[in-house]
Scaffold this motif. Sequence first.
Motif, PDB file in Angstrom:
ATOM      1  N   UNK A  82       1.024  -1.007   0.049  1.00 52.94           N
ATOM      2  CA  UNK A  82       0.050  -0.059  -0.084  1.00 52.94           C
ATOM      3  C   UNK A  82       1.016   1.112   0.014  1.00 52.94           C
ATOM      4  N   UNK A  83       1.696   1.445   0.793  1.00 54.82           N
ATOM      5  CA  UNK A  83       2.807   2.574   0.909  1.00 54.82           C
ATOM      6  C   UNK A  83       3.711   2.623  -0.183  1.00 54.82           C
ATOM      7  N   UNK A  84       4.092   1.631  -0.792  1.00 49.43           N
ATOM      8  CA  UNK A  84       4.855   1.814  -1.991  1.00 49.43           C
ATOM      9  C   UNK A  84       4.139   2.092  -3.051  1.00 49.43           C
ATOM     10  N   UNK A  85       3.052   1.700  -3.277  1.00 48.00           N
ATOM     11  CA  UNK A  85       1.998   2.077  -4.430  1.00 48.00           C
ATOM     12  C   UNK A  85       1.551   3.402  -4.345  1.00 48.00           C
ATOM     13  N   UNK A  86       1.077   3.725  -2.995  1.00 42.42           N
ATOM     14  CA  UNK A  86       0.761   5.113  -2.740  1.00 42.42           C
ATOM     15  C   UNK A  86       1.868   6.211  -2.864  1.00 42.42           C
ATOM     16  N   UNK A  87       3.052   6.051  -2.481  1.00 50.07           N
ATOM     17  CA  UNK A  87       4.289   6.990  -2.651  1.00 50.07           C
ATOM     18  C   UNK A  87       4.501   7.061  -4.279  1.00 50.07           C
ATOM     19  N   UNK A  88       4.491   5.892  -5.061  1.00 55.13           N
ATOM     20  CA  UNK A  88       4.831   6.057  -6.444  1.00 55.13           C
ATOM     21  C   UNK A  88       3.985   6.879  -7.260  1.00 55.13           C
ATOM     22  N   UNK A  89       2.555   6.683  -6.513  1.00 54.82           N
ATOM     23  CA  UNK A  89       1.359   7.173  -7.397  1.00 54.82           C
ATOM     24  C   UNK A  89       1.265   8.752  -7.108  1.00 54.82           C
ATOM     25  N   UNK A  90       1.617   9.183  -5.707  1.00 57.49           N
ATOM     26  CA  UNK A  90       1.731  10.363  -5.464  1.00 57.49           C
ATOM     27  C   UNK A  90       2.803  11.069  -6.156  1.00 57.49           C
ATOM     28  N   UNK A  91       3.826  10.524  -6.231  1.00 53.54           N
ATOM     29  CA  UNK A  91       5.162  11.318  -7.292  1.00 53.54           C
ATOM     30  C   UNK A  91       4.504  11.503  -8.771  1.00 53.54           C
ATOM     31  N   UNK A  92       3.933  10.328  -9.123  1.00 54.34           N
ATOM     32  CA  UNK A  92       3.259  10.546 -10.633  1.00 54.34           C
ATOM     33  C   UNK A  92       2.385  11.694 -10.621  1.00 54.34           C
TER      34      UNK A  92
ATOM     35  N   UNK B 205       4.399  15.133 -10.607  1.00 52.34           N
ATOM     36  CA  UNK B 205       4.647  15.312 -11.684  1.00 52.34           C
ATOM     37  C   UNK B 205       3.606  15.742 -12.848  1.00 52.34           C
ATOM     38  N   UNK B 206       2.237  14.963 -12.783  1.00 49.96           N
ATOM     39  CA  UNK B 206       1.383  15.487 -13.683  1.00 49.96           C
ATOM     40  C   UNK B 206       0.776  16.665 -13.349  1.00 49.96           C
ATOM     41  N   UNK B 207       0.822  17.093 -12.014  1.00 55.23           N
ATOM     42  CA  UNK B 207       0.312  18.612 -11.809  1.00 55.23           C
ATOM     43  C   UNK B 207       1.452  19.394 -12.164  1.00 55.23           C
TER      44      UNK B 207
ATOM     45  N   UNK C 214       7.039   4.932 -15.841  1.00 53.44           N
ATOM     46  CA  UNK C 214       7.169   5.514 -17.303  1.00 53.44           C
ATOM     47  C   UNK C 214       6.096   6.836 -17.411  1.00 53.44           C
ATOM     48  N   UNK C 215       4.857   6.788 -16.900  1.00 57.45           N
ATOM     49  CA  UNK C 215       4.135   7.933 -16.916  1.00 57.45           C
ATOM     50  C   UNK C 215       4.650   9.241 -16.000  1.00 57.45           C
ATOM     51  N   UNK C 216       5.487   8.962 -15.116  1.00 56.91           N
ATOM     52  CA  UNK C 216       6.123  10.129 -14.585  1.00 56.91           C
ATOM     53  C   UNK C 216       7.180  10.679 -15.339  1.00 56.91           C
ATOM     54  N   UNK C 217       7.962   9.740 -16.124  1.00 60.88           N
ATOM     55  CA  UNK C 217       9.059  10.267 -16.859  1.00 60.88           C
ATOM     56  C   UNK C 217       8.330  11.034 -18.286  1.00 60.88           C
TER      57      UNK C 217
END
Length: 177
Positions: A67-77, A80-82, A160-163
């Motif tokens: 949960x925390x790994x996916x939440x962390x990477x999703x928030x970073x993503x 970046x989208x923001x 990939x989305x973040x990049x």
Amino acid sequence: SLSILVLCSLQTFRQSSCGFYLMIMSIFNLIRLALSTVFVILSLSFAIDYSVSIFFFCQVRNFIVTTCNMGSVTCLCMAVIDQYLTTCSRPGWRHWSNITMAYRLTALTTLIWVLNGIPYVIFFDSISPTNRAICAAVNPIFLQYHTYGYFVIYNNILPLITTIFGVMAFRNVRYLT
């Protein structure tokens, strides 16, 4: 923990949707570090097998890590989208970058990753094929999801989305100047 302090103390970051995403990402990382990694370090350092001594340790640890790994990477993503939306020249796209949308998206993605973590409580267990207990998936179908679903999303799709959005935000900033 220091990043949480900085992001909460400065008003600029408190009012920014990108700052909010980064603060939530830091909270996810702190939870994972405090509730999961510490036990692994202690068990390796002092040869204490917490998977045997603490009931549900294996399941809870996998739930927290996932949960925390996916939440962390999703928030970073999302941060970046923001930034891409903030630097976009189209006014219609810039209005999507606001703190209210950040609250809603963060709540939604947190709910999704918590629901995603529930099968880790159900399908992971401590097994001992030898003298030492290991934490492993006990359902072969779930093991396939964990291997090909979780790791593909965590290691490939979200970075990939973040990049892609990071490069597009970089290009936007270059065109603004």
